[in-house]
Design a protein around this motif. Structure first.
Motif, PDB file in Angstrom:
ATOM      1  N   THR A   1       0.742  -1.245  -0.229  1.00 25.37           N
ATOM      2  CA  THR A   1       0.380  -0.267  -0.330  1.00 25.37           C
ATOM      3  C   THR A   1       1.260   1.253  -0.028  1.00 25.37           C
ATOM      4  O   THR A   1       1.969   1.401   1.074  1.00 25.37           O
ATOM      5  CB  THR A   1      -0.854  -0.412   1.278  1.00 25.37           C
TER       6      THR A   1
ATOM      7  N   THR B   1      -3.544   7.316  -2.461  1.00 22.54           N
ATOM      8  CA  THR B   1      -3.376   6.633  -1.468  1.00 22.54           C
ATOM      9  C   THR B   1      -3.941   4.999  -2.131  1.00 22.54           C
ATOM     10  O   THR B   1      -4.355   5.827  -3.537  1.00 22.54           O
ATOM     11  CB  THR B   1      -4.431   6.543  -0.551  1.00 22.54           C
TER      12      THR B   1
ATOM     13  N   ASN C   1       0.780   5.245  -0.135  1.00 16.90           N
ATOM     14  CA  ASN C   1       0.537   6.675   0.651  1.00 16.90           C
ATOM     15  C   ASN C   1       1.510   7.524   0.054  1.00 16.90           C
ATOM     16  O   ASN C   1       2.498   8.102   0.591  1.00 16.90           O
ATOM     17  CB  ASN C   1       0.143   7.081   2.314  1.00 16.90           C
TER      18      ASN C   1
ATOM     19  N   LYS D   1      -4.262   1.506  -2.767  1.00 15.49           N
ATOM     20  CA  LYS D   1      -3.520   0.135  -1.027  1.00 15.49           C
ATOM     21  C   LYS D   1      -3.313  -0.444  -1.934  1.00 15.49           C
ATOM     22  O   LYS D   1      -3.066  -1.560  -0.947  1.00 15.49           O
ATOM     23  CB  LYS D   1      -6.079   0.008  -0.796  1.00 15.49           C
ATOM     24  N   ARG D   2      -3.229  -1.521  -3.486  1.00 15.20           N
ATOM     25  CA  ARG D   2      -2.881  -1.912  -3.639  1.00 15.20           C
ATOM     26  C   ARG D   2      -2.562  -1.834  -4.196  1.00 15.20           C
ATOM     27  O   ARG D   2      -2.925  -1.973  -6.521  1.00 15.20           O
ATOM     28  CB  ARG D   2      -4.426  -3.128  -4.434  1.00 15.20           C
TER      29      ARG D   2
END
Length: 606
Positions: free
Chosen positions: A9, A26, A11, A28-29
């Motif tokens: 992940t 962001t 950010n 996430k995957r």
């Protein structure tokens, strides 16, 4: 292992000239890829859903790796004023990725980066090649061209930049031939361990078993390092075992208290906010010391998993990595209750896809002693084994004032022996109080940590280490010694002389206990405990070079084997009041392992 790719992940923050965040993103995957461009400069790409979301030319960077063990790190791009914060990374893969990035970037920085003018004037076609793994030649270049300094040296004279002046190749992980290893470590996975590791990578539910000292814990730590932390939950049947692998008890994870309530009540308890979040986030569940979980509880937890996750696949679709030896400590049952082991659970065969038995003993090297332990483990005690163990009564195993540690079946015996011995020593008692991060969890820490809230010592006290401090010098969990003195200064600490002759000032260490999906409490205390006596239960996971064992009050199957297998050698063992009656192995477990070996032999012959 391909160290150029890392799933995680991300950010990402873009900063203005004052260092204030002006834009956040962001992912996430996603996959972060390390490569080289047409000028052989290093590029970093962020791939989201098979599309390139960002591509950065790495010029001046800082690596922040304080939370590496938690699968977190940050790459700061100084030229672009960008922070790339990585999380939910498999710790070992993250460590290898950053090590490769650090050395390759430092070498390229030393050779010289391509200037912007040359880039603009060039007609070379753009390209991107995945970066190659670290090899010995890379480290050789680093040693020849880059001053050796500590990895933690921030060298702020120019700028806080992890470039060529911040590399120490001797401390970096080496990646070659698709294997990762520490330069100073001789520990390698054998064929069976690699088989288990590959099964986990393929997403199979795996049960890893084997006798004491076959490397189950070592393998488990390797597996933990390859799984993403956010959806991997590490548990064990007891608090002490959970603490050793940085996890929580299975009961705590499941949110079912003692687990003795009805299935309906347990589902209600597990449906509370925190446990249900854990169940829903969990993709990989590790359970250590499975032998102490009974079949009823296993079936109950499996049903809870399906109910909370609303998924009718076995264990709600969670990947299980289970570890333990059913011929060691069994489940604790009430009086007159029949013991039923995990493998007798109705859901066991549905949940466990592959069982791998480790057979190569690493703790003991003496074939005679290994043979004795193998007999004891399965409840056999021929006359030659009785003779050899009775002979150990005459072993002179005390040296340099360091006495043998006695293993006892009952905790009250341990406390009494240590108290009497400490009081018999001359001199003043020095008391060391633990610092707990949350006083509300003191009882939990007492039951889980290998160190108590209060430790009382005197000069001459027999002690043993409860944590690995320096494996290379033999300062490992179970290393024994004697308090030689107390250091002077602002903080008084014990100086321990160990059985290998090494003297070391012992400072406080920190233990972490997980209390939920993100909660944790810590205890900071000296990594020592009094060692005139310890319980067999507390000795699990230890290797003792000098041990005295009383087996007259053995009351469980496997208890004598657990005690005897703590010893490293037959010469370092003294067995008191030995008789055949204390050697017990449960017939149901013996039948299970006979069937397992038949099945394994059949598969190997095909």
């Amino acid at each position: 292992m391909d160290v150029s790719h890392l799933q995680c992940t991300i950010n990402m923050e873009k900063l203005n000239e004052q260092g204030i965040v002006r834009q956040r993103s962001t992912y996430k995957r996603c996959t972060i890829v390390l490569g080289r461009d047409q000028f052989r400069d290093i590029l970093l790409r962020i791939i989201v859903k098979d599309q390139i979301a960002h591509s950065f030319n790495l010029k001046e960077i800082i690596l922040y790796r304080r939370f590496l063990k938690e699968g977190k790190a940050t790459i700061k791009l100084l030229t672009q004023s960008i922070l790339i914060m990585l999380s939910n990374c498999p710790p070992d893969r993250l460590s290898a990725f950053l090590a490769c990035l650090k050395v390759k970037h430092a070498i390229k920085y030393n050779e010289g980066l391509t200037c912007d003018r040359k880039r603009l004037r060039s007609d070379i076609p753009k390209c991107f090649d995945n970066i190659s793994p670290l090899v010995e030649n890379d480290l050789k270049k680093a040693k020849e061209n880059i001053p050796l300094q500590s990895l933690h040296d921030k060298t702020p004279k120019r700028k806080r930049f992890e470039g060529p002046n911040d590399i120490n190749p001797r401390k970096l992980m080496v990646v070659s031939n698709n294997a990762i290893s520490q330069p100073k470590s001789n520990m390698k996975l054998n064929k069976s361990q690699l088989n288990a590791l590959n099964a986990v990578k393929c997403g199979q539910n795996v049960f890893i078993t084997g006798s004491g000292g076959t490397g189950k814990s070592f393998l488990l730590k390797k597996i933990i390092g390859l799984l993403p932390p956010h959806d991997t939950f590490i548990t064990a049947s007891t608090g002490v075992a959970a603490c050793q692998i940085g996890g929580m008890t299975l009961h705590s994870f499941a949110g079912i208290g003692s687990g003795s309530s009805s299935l309906e009540k347990c589902i209600t308890m597990a449906s509370r906010h925190l446990p249900s979040v854990q169940w829903k986030n969990c993709q990989h569940l590790i359970i250590d010391e499975i032998s102490m979980i009974d079949s009823v509880l296993f079936d109950k937890i499996e049903a809870i998993a399906r109910a909370i996750r609303k998924n009718e696949k076995p264990f709600g679709g969670i990947q299980l990595i289970i570890c333990g030896d059913f011929l060691q400590l069994p489940p604790i049952m009430k009086k007159n209750e029949t013991k039923k082991f995990c493998f007798q659970a109705e859901s066991w065969s549905l949940c466990v896809h592959k069982t791998i038995e480790l057979t190569e003993v690493k703790r003991q090297s003496d074939p005679l002693f290994v043979n004795i332990l193998n007999n004891i483990r399965v409840g056999r005690c021929p006359d030659n084994v009785v003779e050899k163990l009775n002979e150990t009564k005459e072993n002179k195993i005390d040296a340099d004032g360091i006495l043998a540690t006695r293993l006892c079946t009952h905790k009250e015996n341990v406390d009494q022996i240590n108290k009497v011995q400490l009081e018999s020593l001359p001199g003043k008692i020095m008391s060391f109080q633990a610092i707990d991060s949350d006083q509300m969890f003191t009882k939990t820490l007492d039951s889980c940590c290998p160190v108590g809230a209060t430790l009382e010592l005197k000069i001459g006290a027999q002690v043993l280490l409860t944590k690995n401090l320096d494996i290379g010098q033999g300062l490992v969990n179970g290393a024994r010694g004697i308090v030689a003195s107390f250091s002077s200064g602002n903080t008084v600490t014990p100086v321990v002389k160990f059985s290998n002759g090494l003297k070391r000032v012992i400072k406080a260490e920190k233990w972490m206990i997980k209390t939920g999906s993100s909660g944790q409490v810590t205890r900071t205390q000296l990594p020592l405990q009094l060692a005139w006596a310890i319980s067999i239960h507390k000795s699990q996971g230890m290797t003792l070079d000098c041990v005295e064992i009383s087996l007259s009050r053995v009351f469980e199957c496997g208890q004598a084997y657990v005690a005897l297998s703590r010893a490293k050698t037959l010469r370092g063992l003294r067995v008191l009041d030995f008789s055949k009656a204390c050697i017990k192995a449960h017939p149901d477990v013996l039948n299970y392992y006979v069937r397992l070996r038949r099945r394994t032999n059949l598969q190997n012959s095909l």
